[in-house]
Every structure is written in C-alpha cells, then in structure tokens.
Design a protein around this motif. Structure first.
Motif, PDB file in Angstrom:
ATOM      1  N   SER A  80      43.629 -37.519 -67.528  1.00 54.85           N
ATOM      2  CA  SER A  80      44.415 -38.667 -67.984  1.00 54.85           C
ATOM      3  C   SER A  80      45.914 -38.367 -67.860  1.00 54.85           C
ATOM      4  O   SER A  80      46.328 -37.221 -67.688  1.00 54.85           O
ATOM      5  CB  SER A  80      44.078 -38.995 -69.437  1.00 54.85           C
ATOM      6  N   TRP A  81      46.713 -39.435 -67.981  1.00 61.02           N
ATOM      7  CA  TRP A  81      48.157 -39.301 -67.846  1.00 61.02           C
ATOM      8  C   TRP A  81      48.843 -39.041 -69.182  1.00 61.02           C
ATOM      9  O   TRP A  81      50.003 -38.633 -69.222  1.00 61.02           O
ATOM     10  CB  TRP A  81      48.744 -40.561 -67.213  1.00 61.02           C
ATOM     11  N   PHE A  82      48.152 -39.285 -70.279  1.00 65.51           N
ATOM     12  CA  PHE A  82      48.793 -39.112 -71.582  1.00 65.51           C
ATOM     13  C   PHE A  82      47.780 -38.619 -72.605  1.00 65.51           C
ATOM     14  O   PHE A  82      46.613 -39.012 -72.577  1.00 65.51           O
ATOM     15  CB  PHE A  82      49.408 -40.434 -72.059  1.00 65.51           C
ATOM     16  N   VAL A  99      51.237 -34.679 -70.879  1.00 69.58           N
ATOM     17  CA  VAL A  99      50.646 -35.212 -69.640  1.00 69.58           C
ATOM     18  C   VAL A  99      49.528 -34.274 -69.165  1.00 69.58           C
ATOM     19  O   VAL A  99      49.799 -33.282 -68.475  1.00 69.58           O
ATOM     20  CB  VAL A  99      51.716 -35.371 -68.544  1.00 69.58           C
ATOM     21  N   LYS A 144      47.439 -34.448 -66.866  1.00 68.83           N
ATOM     22  CA  LYS A 144      47.291 -34.317 -65.412  1.00 68.83           C
ATOM     23  C   LYS A 144      48.096 -33.130 -64.889  1.00 68.83           C
ATOM     24  O   LYS A 144      47.693 -32.448 -63.939  1.00 68.83           O
ATOM     25  CB  LYS A 144      47.725 -35.613 -64.714  1.00 68.83           C
TER      26      LYS A 144
END
Length: 442
Positions: free
Chosen positions: A209-211, A319, A321
């Motif tokens: 995920s990004w967050f 983050v 990722k």
C-alpha cells in the motif's frame, strides 16, 4: 523549509539509510517474519528513526540535546534482539526494550556517573565482540542465507563479491559525501545486478500500500521476562556510552560546549526514542556516528538540517511501498554489504582499544577473556545450556557475555581507579582523544 535545508537533510538520510534498513532486515529474516511483517518492520523503523531524530533536535527543559544528530537503529541491539526473540518470542523483545527506554529516561540524571564504568578497555572490547558476533550472519547471507537451496552457488558468490568490490572501488576513488554512501550504493548496484540475473521479485512492491498508520504493539502485547530485561538494560547502557562520545564531539565541531544538563536531556531523548521503539515494535535507537563526518563536510551545523532529515524519515516510514522496495534486496547483496559494515564495527572497536594503557597487564587480560568468551558463546551457543533460563539468557548471547565479562573484570581489576576522582577526567580525555581521531578518519 527551503530547498537547501531539505537537500542537506536528504544527505543525512542517505548517509544513515543503509544501517537503518539493514537492522530490521537482519532481525526480521532471523526471526522468520512474513513478507508483510517485514515490510511493517522496515517502515516503522524509518518512522521511529525520524521521530527519534526530531526528539533530539527539539531542545527543551526536559529532553533533547539540540545538536545536529541523527538517530538510527542500534547495531548493538541486533544480536540480543535475535537471541531474545528466538528464545522467548517477539513480545518479550519489546517488553525489554520498553523497560530499558524507561530506565534511561527516568535515571538520565545518574547515567553520566555510570559512564566511568565504561572506559575504552570496556567499550572497545564490547564493540569488537559485537562486530565479530555479527560477521557469521553476513557471511551466511553472502552464500544465499540459511535454508536457501542455492546456498553457496556461484551466482550468489558473484553477487556478494561484486557488492564488496563496488564498495571498495567507491572508497578507493571517491572522497567525502560519495564515500559515505558507499554501502548504500553497493546495495543498489547489487540489487540491480540481481534483478538482471532474475533473482529479484517485485510483486511485493506492487502489492504494498501507499500509506500506513503506525500500529502500537503490532506483534502483540509485550511480555516482561527478567533475562531479556537485564540484557536490554546492558544494551541501553552501551548505547549511552556511544552517544556520549558523539555528543561531546559534535559539541566541539559546533563550537558549543556540552554541559552535564545537555547530556541529561540527550539521554532522556534517547530513552524516549527507545521506549517509542518498544511501543511501536521497532528498535532501540542511538546517534549515528557516520553523520558527524557529514556535519564537518557540509559545515552546516544547524539543527534545521536534522529536522529536515527527521521529517523525511517520518514520511518514508508512512509509505509501505518504499519499505517493500527494501525487503526485495537479495540475501547475497545483504551479505556483501553487511560483511563490510560488520568488519568496520570491529575496526572501530580496535581503534577504541588503541587508547588502552597496555602497561597495565590487567587491561590485556580483560580484553583477552572478554573477546574469547563473547566469541565462544557465539560459536558454541549451547555452552551455557544447563544454566537456569533467566541466567542463560544473559550469557547465551555472545555480545552480552563479552560485555558482562568486560564490565565485571574491569570492576575487579580497576575498582579503586574507577572511583578515584582523577580517573573521571582521565577517561573524559581518552574519550575526547578517540572522538577527535575518529572524526579525522571520517
């Protein structure tokens, strides 16, 4: 925050980044964490590195030394964390870290007096034992990592040796800032080479995920066992000794005398950072010595720069990722990089031991016995298998065995000297001399 300050902060992040990511990778893989757990561990480590850095930069009445220091995960805690996690389980790791952090915070006022019990004969020996105990894990990763079906294959050796060779080339032909990034650049080049050989899987990066919001006690409620707690308290005291040298040296570089009250606030900030590491299931933290060289190179002594560095680390930690990118580093790449890093840890300890007075034969005995027992407990982990569990935890790990031997033998041989008022100033002069030599070497 202007672009110049942001770019200088990014330099500080780059200088400490290799160490920051290697500690969670080594601990996570040694404890057989899943991919998602490993990604969380790397991400939360970066986040808490950033928060810990901001705590030290924020000088106030209660905590924060207000010098341009950057905090990272401590290599001192690496081997003890693996030993505790293997024997008692992951929750026990974080219970012991929380207790150690609270101890440093609550008793910060008295820690300066304890530093006299850690002269170069003790700290140098401890650092050498740490490096020697870590080298076997680096060598195993060079071959592909324990349990790898291709362990010792030519491909794995080619990758790991290429990483070492690249790091050596950077150190031979470059200076200053580029040289300080040699290990990180070696990891990047080694991972790229592995990708070309089809040994890197980017699927985890694509799925990450990004967050991510930090989650307290991600690995479960902490447990509190006497053996792990005593072990981590020793780790905390060694961290304080290391940080004291960094604080004093940075004070000289920044033309700002470091007072006793400054040290107390610095110890409290580190105690808070370590407690935070326990709550969010990260790591004990200490000041990164490699960033001292960057302060000298840039000649920018403002805390605004490390505030920028801390803010960047907090962003990176939010983050997943980015953390996932770190977890795809193949074991041979990790092995090549860590063999160099752990070897440098040994070298750092040898430099500390160069300050020891060898006309006193007792000092030679302290070093000999401590390194022998510390290395022996690492190579033969069943050496103390018949001892009671709580006591076995204290001596089954080579780092703690070597540390306890050095501390107790130093007390036995040098008790009167340690308590003599003149010895305190002598030890401070030794520490200042060592830090001055180390910075010139950087």
């Amino acid at each position: 925050m202007n672009l110049k300050v942001l770019s200088l902060g990014a330099q500080h992040v780059m200088a400490m980044y290799a160490g920051a990511i290697l500690v969670p990778l080594l601990v996570g893989r040694a404890l057989n964490l899943t991919s998602n757990q490993l990604i969380y561990l790397v991400a939360i480590d970066l986040l808490t590195c950033g928060i810990a850095t901001l705590l030290q930069a924020w000088k106030n009445k209660y905590f924060g030394i207000g010098l341009p220091v950057v905090l990272g995960a401590s290599f001192v805690a690496l081997s003890p964390m693996i030993a505790i996690g293997t024997r008692y389980g992951i929750p026990s790791i974080y219970g012991s870290i929380i207790v150690a952090g609270l101890f440093l915070f609550l008793f910060a006022r008295y820690l300066g007096k304890l530093v006299r019990f850690f002269p170069p004969v003790v700290t140098g020996t401890v650092v050498v034992v740490i490096g020697l105990s870590l080298i076997p894990s680096g060598v195993k990763n060079m071959a592909g990592g324990t349990g790898n079906q291709e362990f010792g294959s030519l491909d794995n050796l080619l990758i790991s040796i290429s990483v070492i060779a690249f790091i050596l080339v950077i150190n031979r032909f470059f200076k200053g800032y580029v040289r300080s990034l040699a290990v990180l650049l070696g990891i990047i080049v080694g991972t790229a080479l592995s990708a070309m050989m089809g040994k890197v899987d980017f699927q985890e990066v694509l799925e990450a995920s990004w967050f991510q919001i930090p989650q307290p006690f991600y690995f479960g409620a902490p447990s509190f066992e006497i053996g792990p707690i005593l072990t981590m308290l020793i780790v905390g005291l060694v961290i304080v000794v290391e940080s004291t040298g960094v604080f004093l040296n940075l004070g000289q570089i920044c033309n700002r005398p470091v007072t006793q009250d400054d040290l107390i606030r610095g110890y409290r900030a580190e105690g808070l950072a370590i407690t935070l590491g326990g709550v969010f299931n990260a790591f004990p933290y200490n000041t990164c010595a490699q960033n001292i060289g960057l302060v000298q190179l840039s000649q920018n002594k403002s805390t605004n720069v490390v505030v920028a560095a801390g803010s960047i680390l907090v962003f990176l930690g939010l983050v997943p990722k980015i953390a996932a990118l770190v977890t795809i580093i193949p074991a041979p790449v990790l092995g090549g990089a860590t063999v160099v890093l752990f070897g440098m840890v040994v070298t750092s300890g040898i430099r500390m031991l160069s300050l020891v007075d060898y006309t006193n034969q007792n000092n030679a005995l302290i070093i000999a016995c401590s390194i022998s027992l510390g290395l022996g407990a690492t190579i033969v982990p069943d050496l103390f298998s018949e001892l009671p569990p709580s006591l076995r935890m204290l001596v089954s790990d080579g780092v703690i065995t070597g540390s306890l031997t050095a501390i107790l033998m130093n007390l036995f041989f040098n008790f009167r000297t340690i308590l003599a008022p003149s010895s305190i100033q002598h030890e401070e002069d030794e520490k200042d001399m060592f830090e001055e030599k180390r910075v010139k070497g950087l």
